[in-house]
Design an enzyme around this catalytic site. Structure first.
Site, PDB file in Angstrom:
ATOM      1  N   ASP A 258       0.818  -1.212   0.000  1.00  0.00           N
ATOM      2  CA  ASP A 258       0.000   0.000   0.000  1.00  0.00           C
ATOM      3  C   ASP A 258       0.851   1.261   0.000  1.00  0.00           C
ATOM      4  O   ASP A 258       2.044   1.217   0.280  1.00  0.00           O
ATOM      5  CB  ASP A 258      -0.885   0.026   1.252  1.00  0.00           C
ATOM      6  CG  ASP A 258      -2.116  -0.830   1.081  1.00  0.00           C
ATOM      7  OD1 ASP A 258      -2.459  -1.163  -0.066  1.00  0.00           O
ATOM      8  OD2 ASP A 258      -2.727  -1.176   2.112  1.00  0.00           O
TER       9      ASP A 258
ATOM     10  N   TYR B 198       6.580  -9.743   7.474  1.00  0.00           N
ATOM     11  CA  TYR B 198       6.431  -8.304   7.657  1.00  0.00           C
ATOM     12  C   TYR B 198       6.926  -7.911   9.042  1.00  0.00           C
ATOM     13  O   TYR B 198       6.886  -8.710   9.992  1.00  0.00           O
ATOM     14  CB  TYR B 198       4.962  -7.883   7.539  1.00  0.00           C
ATOM     15  CG  TYR B 198       4.459  -7.767   6.127  1.00  0.00           C
ATOM     16  CD1 TYR B 198       4.557  -6.568   5.432  1.00  0.00           C
ATOM     17  CD2 TYR B 198       3.883  -8.859   5.481  1.00  0.00           C
ATOM     18  CE1 TYR B 198       4.076  -6.457   4.137  1.00  0.00           C
ATOM     19  CE2 TYR B 198       3.407  -8.758   4.184  1.00  0.00           C
ATOM     20  CZ  TYR B 198       3.510  -7.543   3.514  1.00  0.00           C
ATOM     21  OH  TYR B 198       3.043  -7.437   2.230  1.00  0.00           O
TER      22      TYR B 198
END
Lengths: 255, 255
Positions: free
Chosen positions: A52, A116
């Site tokens: 994103d 992540y």
């Protein structure tokens, strides 16, 4: 017949995300421009995921082939390509590794696991060096709160329907994912949440980080997590943390 | 009669340095503006040193008094001041601590010891996250080179005339300083040089870092350092490293 697999690092702050979008600056567009400059022809670049806007990457993977083909021809040896491509990229993007992979290799479908990191700056006053590189939680998370976050993270490990931690409005075939590890540690004033899985739902890491933060602050307890997971209801989980604290950290492929 | 001692953190990249200069943006000017906004009157701000353009600070100290006086009156309690002042500062500067000190206290003259850090990013390709935050040395410094750097750093500890490591054209009463500690460590791809002293000559840390880098790369050896120091000749020492790798890290005052 082979294509190039690149490892890329970037600061996502000034980009609309990885993927090309009309009227917006993406990482992919910058990579396209750099490859055109270096190789002398247009390329198809396939990334490992669609990060994103504002999300960073310590290690993002993408393949490069000549446009419309599944192959890349170049006289450059892979060892020279990172430096050469980085010279054509802006300061907030660099390529630090390149290797040949077979034409059949797919940067997204062949991912076995992704990791992540979510970084939380936990001190009363903002730190200039942490601007855009972490989320700022001014209220102190106690050592006990941190231990609760650790326990909460542990209870996420396994194969579950993670739809409680998926942004509303997204549609996927299955909301079941396997989280292989999830840890929380404090490094100075930064709390680092690290999570690896075979795949992630939309905004999943940011919602998990928000839920763990609420655990750390005592608004939820570690024991609430199994119930929240089982509810399959987004409204049960915590806030969505901002993009600036999120880093794609590692991508593992089927070998 | 008391004034305020602030601890400040800043990214020096966009500033001409700490000190106010005509037609240039300084940290001090930003602090002046923030103090005017918060306290409602002009202040005299005295810093612990004059960092150069592009140099950063993890901990810079400065005192605040009402302009023309040696005292500050405010109804704010010190605990609230860091957050309140930081709200009036740009994103690349923050105040993280404030305490009352006597009017006689002097932010520069009362310094007992300062510690600087110099960060070297030592990997073949630049790292976006290290841009403006370290000096990039692409050629790998080996473990043996690192050990030589450690030995070289150790030989700087003591009281010496450090004029070999002073930028030419600067004039000071004495070029003798006492270095109390000097260490080198590798943290991931970053080599951290840390040096503490009762004072530093102009560009001294950047020239020391350049000299140690040449040791690490094998252009000099650790055994050359005592000779270079004893030469009192700038041309014997290594290059001046760029400002972007330098951080004022800690300031200790006579109590």
């Amino acid at each position: 017949m082979k294509k190039l697999l690149l490892k890329i690092r970037y600061i996502g702050t000034n980009y609309c995300g990885y993927q090309v979008q009309p009227n917006a600056l993406s990482i992919q567009r910058r990579l396209n421009e750099a490859c055109l400059s270096l190789f002398g022809f247009e390329c198809d670049i396939v990334g490992c995921s669609r990060t994103d806007s504002g999300v960073h990457a310590n290690e993002f993977c993408a393949t490069v082939a000549k446009r419309g083909s599944e192959s890349l021809e170049t006289s450059l040896i892979p060892d020279r390509i990172p430096l050469a491509l980085s010279a054509h990229l802006p300061r907030d993007i660099s390529v630090f590794d390149a290797e040949w992979v077979p034409s059949e290799f797919h940067a997204r479908y062949d991912v076995l696991e992704k990791e992540y990191i979510y970084r939380i700056y936990n001190a009363p006053v903002r730190d200039p060096f942490e601007e855009d590189r972490s989320a700022h939680i001014p209220k102190r998370i106690s050592d006990e709160g941190l231990e609760q976050m650790r326990l909460a993270a542990q209870s996420l490990v396994g194969t579950f329907d993670f739809s409680s931690y998926m942004a509303q409005g997204s549609s996927v075939a299955s909301t079941v994912r396997t989280v292989t590890s999830a840890t929380v540690e404090r490094v100075g004033d930064v709390i680092v949440f690290r999570v690896a899985a075979n795949g992630f739902l939309y905004n999943m890491v940011r919602i998990l980080a928000g839920t763990l933060t609420e655990v750390g602050l005592g608004k939820l307890s570690a024991e609430d997590i199994p119930r929240i997971t089982a509810a399959h209801d987004r409204s049960q989980a915590g806030m969505t943390m901002p993009a600036c604290g999120l880093y794609l950290n590692r991508v593992t492929y089927r070998s």
